[in-house]
Each structure stands twice: as C-alpha cells, then as structure tokens.
Scaffold this active site. Structure first.
Site, PDB file in Angstrom:
ATOM      1  N   GLY A  68      20.115  22.739  28.934  1.00 41.59           N
ATOM      2  CA  GLY A  68      19.187  23.701  29.516  1.00 41.59           C
ATOM      3  C   GLY A  68      19.080  24.952  28.654  1.00 41.59           C
ATOM      4  O   GLY A  68      17.981  25.480  28.444  1.00 41.59           O
ATOM      5  N   ARG A  96      13.676  19.150  34.780  1.00 40.39           N
ATOM      6  CA  ARG A  96      13.907  20.568  35.075  1.00 40.39           C
ATOM      7  C   ARG A  96      12.653  21.384  34.774  1.00 40.39           C
ATOM      8  O   ARG A  96      11.902  21.084  33.846  1.00 40.39           O
ATOM      9  CB  ARG A  96      15.122  21.079  34.289  1.00 40.39           C
ATOM     10  CG  ARG A  96      16.394  20.405  34.765  1.00 40.39           C
ATOM     11  CD  ARG A  96      17.584  20.626  33.864  1.00 40.39           C
ATOM     12  NE  ARG A  96      18.212  21.928  34.046  1.00 40.39           N
ATOM     13  CZ  ARG A  96      19.398  22.254  33.532  1.00 40.39           C
ATOM     14  NH1 ARG A  96      20.071  21.379  32.794  1.00 40.39           N
ATOM     15  NH2 ARG A  96      19.917  23.450  33.738  1.00 40.39           N
ATOM     16  N   SER A 139      16.692  31.806  35.639  1.00 43.37           N
ATOM     17  CA  SER A 139      17.718  31.638  34.622  1.00 43.37           C
ATOM     18  C   SER A 139      17.626  32.775  33.614  1.00 43.37           C
ATOM     19  O   SER A 139      16.532  33.265  33.308  1.00 43.37           O
ATOM     20  CB  SER A 139      17.540  30.292  33.901  1.00 43.37           C
ATOM     21  OG  SER A 139      18.430  30.191  32.811  1.00 43.37           O
ATOM     22  N   SER A 140      18.779  33.178  33.091  1.00 42.30           N
ATOM     23  CA  SER A 140      18.804  34.170  32.009  1.00 42.30           C
ATOM     24  C   SER A 140      18.537  33.522  30.663  1.00 42.30           C
ATOM     25  O   SER A 140      18.356  34.221  29.662  1.00 42.30           O
ATOM     26  CB  SER A 140      20.165  34.868  31.982  1.00 42.30           C
ATOM     27  OG  SER A 140      21.196  33.944  31.637  1.00 42.30           O
ATOM     28  N   GLN A 141      18.510  32.202  30.607  1.00 43.69           N
ATOM     29  CA  GLN A 141      18.398  31.501  29.330  1.00 43.69           C
ATOM     30  C   GLN A 141      17.046  31.729  28.662  1.00 43.69           C
ATOM     31  O   GLN A 141      16.950  31.780  27.434  1.00 43.69           O
ATOM     32  CB  GLN A 141      18.656  30.007  29.534  1.00 43.69           C
ATOM     33  CG  GLN A 141      20.090  29.718  29.965  1.00 43.69           C
ATOM     34  CD  GLN A 141      20.289  28.282  30.433  1.00 43.69           C
ATOM     35  OE1 GLN A 141      19.316  27.568  30.718  1.00 43.69           O
ATOM     36  NE2 GLN A 141      21.536  27.859  30.530  1.00 43.69           N
ATOM     37  N   SER A 167      22.756  36.137  36.260  1.00 42.88           N
ATOM     38  CA  SER A 167      23.701  35.766  35.201  1.00 42.88           C
ATOM     39  C   SER A 167      23.734  36.799  34.076  1.00 42.88           C
ATOM     40  O   SER A 167      23.669  36.461  32.896  1.00 42.88           O
ATOM     41  CB  SER A 167      23.365  34.378  34.638  1.00 42.88           C
ATOM     42  OG  SER A 167      23.431  33.399  35.657  1.00 42.88           O
ATOM     43  N   ASP A 304      27.948  28.170  37.260  1.00 45.04           N
ATOM     44  CA  ASP A 304      28.678  27.022  36.721  1.00 45.04           C
ATOM     45  C   ASP A 304      30.097  26.940  37.262  1.00 45.04           C
ATOM     46  O   ASP A 304      30.780  25.917  37.074  1.00 45.04           O
ATOM     47  CB  ASP A 304      28.713  27.077  35.191  1.00 45.04           C
ATOM     48  CG  ASP A 304      27.375  26.724  34.570  1.00 45.04           C
ATOM     49  OD1 ASP A 304      26.515  26.164  35.283  1.00 45.04           O
ATOM     50  OD2 ASP A 304      27.180  27.010  33.369  1.00 45.04           O
ATOM     51  N   ARG A 335      23.425  20.609  42.416  1.00 46.70           N
ATOM     52  CA  ARG A 335      24.880  20.671  42.541  1.00 46.70           C
ATOM     53  C   ARG A 335      25.368  20.963  43.954  1.00 46.70           C
ATOM     54  O   ARG A 335      26.445  20.510  44.329  1.00 46.70           O
ATOM     55  CB  ARG A 335      25.445  21.711  41.568  1.00 46.70           C
ATOM     56  CG  ARG A 335      25.525  21.173  40.150  1.00 46.70           C
ATOM     57  CD  ARG A 335      26.451  21.974  39.287  1.00 46.70           C
ATOM     58  NE  ARG A 335      26.426  21.416  37.932  1.00 46.70           N
ATOM     59  CZ  ARG A 335      26.420  22.126  36.833  1.00 46.70           C
ATOM     60  NH1 ARG A 335      26.443  23.445  36.898  1.00 46.70           N
ATOM     61  NH2 ARG A 335      26.411  21.548  35.655  1.00 46.70           N
ATOM     62  N   ARG A 377      30.007  18.732  35.030  1.00 46.41           N
ATOM     63  CA  ARG A 377      30.899  19.567  35.848  1.00 46.41           C
ATOM     64  C   ARG A 377      31.302  18.876  37.158  1.00 46.41           C
ATOM     65  O   ARG A 377      32.382  19.131  37.690  1.00 46.41           O
ATOM     66  CB  ARG A 377      30.247  20.925  36.103  1.00 46.41           C
ATOM     67  CG  ARG A 377      29.906  21.652  34.803  1.00 46.41           C
ATOM     68  CD  ARG A 377      29.597  23.110  34.990  1.00 46.41           C
ATOM     69  NE  ARG A 377      28.877  23.634  33.837  1.00 46.41           N
ATOM     70  CZ  ARG A 377      29.436  23.965  32.679  1.00 46.41           C
ATOM     71  NH1 ARG A 377      30.744  23.829  32.529  1.00 46.41           N
ATOM     72  NH2 ARG A 377      28.705  24.417  31.672  1.00 46.41           N
TER      73      ARG A 377
END
Length: 432
Positions: A68, A96, A139-141, A167, A304, A335, A377
């Site tokens: 991701g 996604r 998301s910070s990505q 995040s 996470d 999750r 995970r």
C-alpha cells in the site's frame, strides 16, 4: 526501507543503504526504482549501492506488489516523468481504493486513468508542484508520496494543506528520511507542509542533485517496530526474551506498543541497545508469570498494531478496549472483521462497537485451524496467540508473512517455540 529506496532514486547520485530489508514489500520497492532507471548493486556486507540519475522510466509498467505504501508513494514520483507509465499491483492491492489519484493528480497537471478508482493506474506527468488541499483521513501514505515528489520537482513557495491527517508518526518518518537526503520542508502542525521560496531552499537543493563531487549518501534502515511488536508481545505472554535492533528514539508509530505492554503489566526493561520483556511478575520470579490485565489503547495513529494488540489482549484478564477500528477496512484484509473471525475460532470473543474493538481476554485460547486471509499481520498475530494456546494452532496461507517479515517463524523457533511447516502443493496452500 521503501522510503530510502524512493529517496535514493530521486536524489541523483550514489546512495548506500545499510541494513536493507528483503521482505516482499522491500523487493517490490527495489524493482520499482529499477524500472524507473536506478541501478542497484548488492555489496559484500549486504548493503545496497544505488546509482540514479532521477526518474527516467525504462519500462512501460511497474508493479508495486501488495505494498500500500509502495503504490501511494511511488505514483506521484513516477509522475515526475513525462513518459506514460502503467502502475500495477498484486493480491489485495488490486481491490484497495485509489480514488485519491483521480481527484488530486489533475490538479498537478498529471494525466491519470484508473480502473474505476482501482489499479492499474496509467500515469503521465510531468508533475507541476502547486498549492493544493488534500484529505489525510484515509492514509498518510498519499502525503508521503507528494512530499517526496514535490521536493524532487523543486517546489518553491507552495504548500500541501492537509485535513484530518491520520498516522502522523509515519509523516515524521518521511520527513526524517527527506532531511537525511537534504530536502527541507516546514511542518506547520501537520495541517500544512510548506516548501520555501528559492532563496530559503538553496540548502535543500543539495540533496536533490549530487552529481559531480558530492559525497555518497549513506542511510541505515531502522529495525521495524511493526514486526518487532509481535516479538515483544510473544515475550509478554509466553516467556522472558530479549529483542535487539529496535531504536527506542525512533519516530515509527508502532513504537507505541511499549505503552500497551506497560499498561497491561508486562515485566519490561527498556535499554538503548535491547529490550527485555516477560509476563507480569516474571522479574520477581513468580512461577506462573503473574496475570496480565486488560488495557485501553488508541490505535488511530498506529493501526498496524491492532493484530499484535489483539494477541496480547487475548491473555489479559478483563476486557481490553482498542479504538481506531475505522482505520482497518482497507488493509490486506478487513482487519477488524478478520481478527474477530479468526480469533473467534480460537475461543476469543471480540466485539466491534463503532470505532472501538472490545477483546475479552484471560479466558483461555484454544487450539484451532485459522486462515491468514493472505494478511501478514493476521498470520503473525495467530502465531503469537498459539504460543500459549491450549492446543495446536494451524495457520493456513501462513506464508503471508513474507510481505513484511520473512524470518518471523524462524525467529520464533530461535526463541524456543515449536513451529512446523507443511506445504500442500496441489492447492498452493501453506500451513504452519
């Protein structure tokens, strides 16, 4: 590791990355920068020497695997070139959401065509740095990719304004890597990231172009707190261990696992070089290790940690409350539901109430056959829970750990755990 690969590609010159990772995500990042023109050589000590002249795509398509961060970070970096490039992925990454690029890229002069907000993406730059406003709630990505690409494009007197950023520690890590490579950006309370005007940015330009007499940049990849969290939880529930290689001064979000371990009563000694951890009362010599107690934890900025936290909470007497469930829908699996279902097979009751997860622990974990859902995970969380289960835990699709921590089962064995593997070739199933 992935951020270091991106920085090495963008900084134009020679970079040596020490302590490189070799998980599937790390390998995918290396393949992406190769496809964008970087040359990579493995040195005798295992370090990577990367030579780059910037983003110069040599392939019409690059593949980010299941990462991701990879897709969200490298997409705007790819857009620094005026050559059309298709960006693809594998597994869960194909489902996604990528709507962010459809909304933001046109504002930066980038042509983009997605598959109805999903992969593959067709991208053609060049990116034009402009002051824009983005949503940081998913998301910070995405922001990480824009920060890298704006810096490499020589952004001057422009701002990235961010609403509801999640995040934040991951952005701290991005800024730390950027600073190491010589790029400067002003973080204005995580609401605005400002690239200064030309005069103020002269020193920042040094890292962006190191051809000629500029020295080699050497970067050492930190130990991974996301993977380390599972080992620390293993020690807290199953027996005293020592973990080395985690930087206690790191900006990594998942360092927050130390707070949960302290709150639940685990016996812990944190040093600069190593962390010793064991069950409650272990240091005092209590035979059964004492009892761990339920805790409350906000995982909004470190989602996470949900899987190792659930494994920990399963052995804590009482009901543990973890907030931040809304961050879990778009991971390798959903999750929240996956943890509820797979830990339910082991007899652990998990309730979902809006943004809260309630884990009823201390009532025992039973043997069961569980499934990783192709989520690294989830596989590791189930394995850790199995260390104190009343019977064997069999994990199907156990090889999912290769995405981030390929040595995980081997490390559990080194700590004394009984781990056996069985590959079922006919249906490509791998069990542990």
């Amino acid at each position: 590791m992935q951020r270091a690969c991106a920085a090495a590609l963008l900084s134009k010159g020679e970079t040596v990355i020490k302590n490189p990772g070799y998980s599937n995500d790390d390998k995918a990042a290396q393949e992406v920068i190769r496809g964008l023109g970087a040359e990579i050589l493995t040195l005798e000590d295992g370090s990577l020497k990367i030579n780059s002249k910037g983003v110069k795509p040599g392939r019409a398509e690059v593949n980010c695997g299941e990462s991701g961060l990879g897709i969200r970070m490298f997409a705007p970096i790819i857009a620094l070139s005026d050559r059309p490039v298709t960006v693809n992925g594998e597994g869960s990454l194909l489902s996604r959401p990528m709507d962010f690029f459809d909304e933001i890229f046109p504002q930066l002069g980038i042509r983009v065509l997605s598959n109805k907000g999903k992969l593959p993406l067709q991208i053609q730059g060049p990116l034009q740095p402009r002051s824009i406003e983005i949503d940081g709630s998913l998301s910070s990505q995405f922001l990480t990719g824009l920060l890298f690409s704006f810096a490499a494009a020589g952004a001057r007197d422009v701002s990235l304004r961010v609403n509801n950023l999640k995040s934040k520690p991951y952005i701290d890590l991005t800024l730390q890597v950027m600073d190491h490579f010589g790029w400067k950006v002003e973080n204005r309370n995580y609401e605005e990231f400002y690239f200064p005007g030309a005069e103020a940015a002269i020193s920042a330009g040094a890292g962006a172009d190191r051809e000629g007499a500029q020295p080699v940049v050497r970067y050492t990849v930190e130990g991974d707190w996301s993977g380390g969290a599972f080992l620390l939880v293993a020690g807290a529930i199953a027996g005293r261990i020592t973990v080395r290689g985690l930087d206690i001064h790191s900006t990594q979000a998942d360092k927050a696992i130390l707070r949960a371990l302290s709150d639940c009563g685990a016996s812990m000694a944190v040093g600069v070089e190593e962390i010793e951890i064991g069950p409650a009362g272990a240091a005092a010599g209590i035979a059964d290790g004492g009892r761990l107690k339920a805790f409350t934890f906000d995982a909004t900025d470190c989602p996470d940690l949900f899987p190792p936290l659930v494994a920990l909470a399963s052995f804590c007497t009482g009901t543990t409350v973890i907030t931040g469930v809304g961050r879990l829908a778009h991971k390798e699996s959903n999750r929240a539901l996956t943890l509820q279902e797979e830990f339910g097979k082991m007899g652990v009751s998990i309730e979902l109430e809006g943004d809260r997860m309630l884990v009823k622990g201390g009532e025992g974990v039973s043997g069961a056959t569980v499934h990783s859902r192709h989520d690294h995970r989830i596989a590791m969380a189930c394995a850790v829970a199995g260390l104190r289960a009343a019977g064997d835990i069999v994990i199907e699709e156990a090889q999912a750990i290769d995405k981030s921590y390929p040595d995980f089962y081997e490390h559990l064995q080194k700590l004394g755990a009984a781990v056996n593997s069985q590959e079922v070739i006919g249906n490509e199933r791998n069990r542990h």
